[in-house]
Design a protein around this motif. Structure first.
Motif: not given
Length: 93
Positions: A1-10
């Motif tokens: 699973m890769t980390r998305t920009g949305t996940t990082a921002a959250a």
């Protein structure tokens, strides 16, 4: 699973919220206290307020590089508050 920009921002926003909450709790619990008050040893045990606050600074300053930010204070200045460091007892320190 890769980390998305949305996940990082959250995740970053969650850290911001936690940092604001910690700041608010510290402000509420230290209002009106003096430096000498922060050196009082709690009974029957525990860390002095001065050390706890220094340790919080150390943790947050050390976390900044994970957010691609430069540390504000630096590890050398905060070494006094690292885990296992002895408490400050003299207000001149």
């Amino acid at each position: 699973m890769t980390r998305t920009g949305t996940t990082a921002a959250a995740e970053i926003e969650l850290w911001r919220l936690q940092a604001r909450m910690a700041r608010d709790v510290v402000n509420a619990n230290t209002h009106g206290l003096t430096h000498e008050d922060s050196l009082v040893e709690p009974r029957p045990g525990g860390n002095r307020l001065n050390w706890v606050l220094g340790h919080l600074l150390s943790v947050y300053d050390g976390f900044l590089p994970l957010l691609q930010q430069e540390p504000v204070i630096g590890a050398a200045a905060l070494q006094r508050f690292a885990r296992g460091a002895p408490p400050l007892k003299d207000s001149a320190e």
